[in-house]
Design an enzyme around this catalytic site. Structure first.
Site, short mmCIF file in Angstrom:
data_model
loop_
_atom_site.label_atom_id
_atom_site.label_comp_id
_atom_site.label_asym_id
_atom_site.label_seq_id
_atom_site.Cartn_x
_atom_site.Cartn_y
_atom_site.Cartn_z
N SER A 1 115.03 53.57 -60.36
CA SER A 1 115.93 54.20 -59.39
C SER A 1 115.98 53.32 -58.15
CB SER A 1 115.44 55.60 -59.04
OG SER A 1 116.26 56.20 -58.05
N TYR B 1 124.09 55.76 -51.72
CA TYR B 1 124.33 57.14 -51.31
C TYR B 1 125.66 57.22 -50.56
CZ TYR B 1 119.70 58.66 -52.73
OH TYR B 1 118.59 58.99 -53.48
N CYS C 1 109.68 54.78 -58.11
CA CYS C 1 111.01 54.21 -58.32
C CYS C 1 110.87 52.80 -58.89
CB CYS C 1 111.78 54.17 -57.00
SG CYS C 1 112.15 55.81 -56.33
#
Length: 264
Positions: free
Chosen positions: A167, A209, A146
């Site tokens: 990410s 999220y 990431c």
């Protein structure tokens, strides 16, 4: 840290809802940058308590070139367990690429050692880069990197580091990443005889999220507190000689921890 809270607020305000590999769902923005001047304190989040032990041991694990979770587990760190195979191995992830990037002739490149050497002997180079994003090796990684690559910059006796993170799990991962790379910057500055300058954190897909939204709102309701200071044993002069006991975070007074489920 206002920079981090501004990022949370931006994603809540401007973020686009998207699906993701884990099936959890996210809201995200594409492209964001934060800058932390280490003269102003060590950027360890104060609006929730971070598990500094995990951050330090993970960084030491990367620098060892290790890719098996046994070292972490032996020190009570479980943050990589979900991605390990039955033997504890994670494939050719960060530590392998940092210390043993494979070459076409069957050799290996120790990128960390080369970065230290370049900072000392060719500080004006624009090629002082360490990459974990090895396209030809992605299929041999249990989790592709990431935080993909980082670059060092030397000016006026100060060493700065910029990280590109493709990410970014803003609630769980990014606070760890900020502290980890700020610590790496301090360590590299010490062993090269420089002062630690700025840590610049550039994010690609910066996301929250959907199962972290309430935690993010709670965090935004908290008032940031003064940043702590990271003290490092001044006797350590080799980047690979650091031990956990060489670090002390002082004046860290965070708000309580906020739990959140990891999307695997």
């Amino acid at each position: 840290m206002k920079q981090y809270l501004d990022l949370l607020d931006r994603v809540l305000t401007e973020g686009i809802e998207k699906g993701d590999r884990t099936g959890t769902g996210t809201i995200s923005v594409f492209g964001h940058q934060m800058r932390f001047n280490l003269d102003e304190g060590f950027p360890c989040l104060t609006t929730k308590k971070l598990h500094l032990k995990s951050i330090i041991y993970e960084l030491l694990w990367f620098l060892k070139g290790d890719t098996n979770v046994k070292y972490l587990q032996d020190h009570g760190v479980r943050i990589w367990n979900e991605w390990a195979d039955e033997t504890g191995d994670l494939g050719h992830i960060y530590g392998y690429q940092w210390r043993s990037w494979p070459t076409y002739d069957g050799g290996f490149i120790d990128q960390i050692s080369e970065a230290v050497d370049a900072i000392k002997h060719n500080p004006d180079s624009r090629r002082i880069i360490v990459s974990a994003w090895n396209v030809g090796d992605l299929d041999h990684m249990n989790l592709p990197p990431c935080h993909a690559f980082f670059q060092f910059y030397v000016a006026n006796g100060r060493l700065s580091l910029q990280l590109y993170q493709r990410s970014a799990d803003i609630f769980l991962g990014v606070p760890f990443n900020i502290a980890s790379y700020a610590l790496l910057l301090q360590m590299m500055a010490q062993v090269t005889g420089l002062q630690a300058g700025d840590f610049i954190h550039t994010l690609g897909d910066a996301h929250i999220y959907l199962n972290h939204l309430e935690q993010v709102k709670l965090q935004l309701s908290r008032e940031p507190r003064p940043l702590p200071q990271m003290k490092i044993n001044p006797d350590v002069k080799n980047i690979f000689d650091f031990q956990f006991e060489d670090f002390e975070l002082v004046n860290y007074d965070p708000h309580p921890h906020i739990a959140g489920k990891v999307a695997v």
